[in-house]
Design an enzyme around this catalytic site. Structure first.
Site, PDB file in Angstrom:
ATOM      1  N   ASP A  39      41.645  37.991  25.526  1.00  0.00           N
ATOM      2  CA  ASP A  39      41.745  37.063  26.879  1.00  0.00           C
ATOM      3  C   ASP A  39      43.370  37.051  26.979  1.00  0.00           C
ATOM      4  OD1 ASP A  39      40.218  34.310  28.030  1.00  0.00           O
ATOM      5  OD2 ASP A  39      42.329  34.249  27.964  1.00  0.00           O
ATOM      6  N   ILE A  40      43.890  37.226  28.271  1.00  0.00           N
ATOM      7  CA  ILE A  40      44.903  37.094  28.702  1.00  0.00           C
ATOM      8  C   ILE A  40      45.825  35.719  28.281  1.00  0.00           C
ATOM      9  CG2 ILE A  40      44.969  36.184  30.877  1.00  0.00           C
ATOM     10  CD1 ILE A  40      46.597  38.844  32.067  1.00  0.00           C
ATOM     11  N   ASN A  97      30.833  29.469  30.080  1.00  0.00           N
ATOM     12  CA  ASN A  97      31.069  28.391  30.968  1.00  0.00           C
ATOM     13  C   ASN A  97      30.374  29.113  32.338  1.00  0.00           C
ATOM     14  OD1 ASN A  97      32.914  26.605  29.920  1.00  0.00           O
ATOM     15  ND2 ASN A  97      34.565  28.303  30.224  1.00  0.00           N
ATOM     16  N   GLU A 105      36.034  29.982  35.897  1.00  0.00           N
ATOM     17  CA  GLU A 105      37.269  30.327  36.994  1.00  0.00           C
ATOM     18  C   GLU A 105      36.521  31.898  37.291  1.00  0.00           C
ATOM     19  OE1 GLU A 105      40.753  29.821  34.641  1.00  0.00           O
ATOM     20  OE2 GLU A 105      40.625  27.798  34.957  1.00  0.00           O
ATOM     21  N   VAL A 106      36.054  32.739  36.545  1.00  0.00           N
ATOM     22  CA  VAL A 106      35.929  34.231  36.981  1.00  0.00           C
ATOM     23  C   VAL A 106      34.301  34.267  37.258  1.00  0.00           C
ATOM     24  CG1 VAL A 106      36.142  36.513  36.228  1.00  0.00           C
ATOM     25  CG2 VAL A 106      37.967  34.776  35.600  1.00  0.00           C
ATOM     26  N   HIS A 110      30.881  36.026  31.451  1.00  0.00           N
ATOM     27  CA  HIS A 110      31.650  36.303  30.104  1.00  0.00           C
ATOM     28  C   HIS A 110      31.326  35.242  29.089  1.00  0.00           C
ATOM     29  CE1 HIS A 110      34.034  33.953  33.141  1.00  0.00           C
ATOM     30  NE2 HIS A 110      34.410  33.331  32.099  1.00  0.00           N
ATOM     31  N   HIS A 112      33.090  33.838  25.528  1.00  0.00           N
ATOM     32  CA  HIS A 112      34.385  33.791  24.934  1.00  0.00           C
ATOM     33  C   HIS A 112      33.913  33.789  23.286  1.00  0.00           C
ATOM     34  CE1 HIS A 112      36.980  31.879  28.351  1.00  0.00           C
ATOM     35  NE2 HIS A 112      35.759  31.518  28.693  1.00  0.00           N
TER      36      HIS A 112
HETATM   37  P1  AMP Z   1      36.281  30.799  32.379  1.00  0.00           P
HETATM   38  O1  AMP Z   1      37.138  29.522  32.490  1.00  0.00           O
HETATM   39  O2  AMP Z   1      35.156  30.511  31.327  1.00  0.00           O
HETATM   40  O3  AMP Z   1      35.845  31.482  33.628  1.00  0.00           O
HETATM   41  O4  AMP Z   1      37.396  31.684  31.627  1.00  0.00           O
HETATM   42  C1  AMP Z   1      37.954  32.754  32.147  1.00  0.00           C
HETATM   43  C2  AMP Z   1      39.017  33.297  31.252  1.00  0.00           C
HETATM   44  O5  AMP Z   1      39.366  34.582  31.652  1.00  0.00           O
HETATM   45  C3  AMP Z   1      40.241  32.445  30.988  1.00  0.00           C
HETATM   46  O6  AMP Z   1      40.202  32.231  29.418  1.00  0.00           O
HETATM   47  C4  AMP Z   1      41.186  33.436  31.482  1.00  0.00           C
HETATM   48  O7  AMP Z   1      42.416  33.371  30.421  1.00  0.00           O
HETATM   49  C5  AMP Z   1      40.757  34.825  31.132  1.00  0.00           C
HETATM   50  N1  AMP Z   1      41.647  35.746  32.009  1.00  0.00           N
HETATM   51  C6  AMP Z   1      41.692  35.806  33.362  1.00  0.00           C
HETATM   52  N2  AMP Z   1      42.273  36.900  33.915  1.00  0.00           N
HETATM   53  C7  AMP Z   1      42.255  37.568  32.783  1.00  0.00           C
HETATM   54  C8  AMP Z   1      42.698  39.029  32.567  1.00  0.00           C
HETATM   55  N3  AMP Z   1      43.268  39.748  33.573  1.00  0.00           N
HETATM   56  N4  AMP Z   1      42.485  39.605  31.273  1.00  0.00           N
HETATM   57  C9  AMP Z   1      42.088  38.915  30.329  1.00  0.00           C
HETATM   58  N5  AMP Z   1      41.432  37.666  30.620  1.00  0.00           N
HETATM   59  C10 AMP Z   1      41.616  37.095  31.732  1.00  0.00           C
END
Ligand code: AMP
Length: 125
Positions: A39-40, A97, A105-106, A110, A112
């Protein structure tokens, strides 16, 4: 901004771009069904994301549309990555999530993997 857990898959989301190699990631595992990378913005000493290669928004979308092979492959990959990271003992936390209430958010499924410290309570009250 959190996103809905269902609806049309957005091929331009950041994890789709990572899968296509358009933007860099710190990959630690990949196979036919899944990719894992750091994770970034890590929330724990170990914070890794495992994603399926297929275009699925959330657990609901994945469980409804993915093939049995994709589901088995993804679930096995999550377990393999946690083992590879040496987290079986003293343990780790998995989190997926889905949708606005969970603050997804994405819009690409995914999981975690958090480890490396005591995780504390499951959710803030
Ligand atoms: P979520 O809130 O479960 O959708 O988590 C999205 C996660 O993606 C967050 O923990 C971010 O820090 C992570 N994230 C977003 N962009 C990147 C990226 N380019 N590389 C790695 N992790 C990312």
């Amino acid at each position: 901004m959190p996103v809905a857990a269902t609806g049309d898959y957005d091929d331009g989301n950041i994890f789709a771009r990572i899968l296509r190699g358009e933007i860099p990631s710190q990959r630690i595992y990949e196979d036919a069904f899944a990719v894992a990378f750091h994770d970034i913005n890590p929330q724990a000493p170990v914070h890794v994301l495992v994603i399926p290669r297929g275009p699925y928004i959330s657990w609901a979308d994945f469980s409804a549309r993915a093939t049995d092979a994709e589901i088995a492959g993804f679930v096995r990959a999550v377990g393999q990555v946690a083992r590879d990271l040496g987290l079986e003992e003293p343990g780790y936390r998995l989190l997926a999530n889905a949708g606005v209430h969970a603050h997804q958010e994405v819009p690409h499924l995914h999981v975690h993997i958090f480890g490396g410290r005591q995780m504390g309570a499951m959710l803030p009250r």
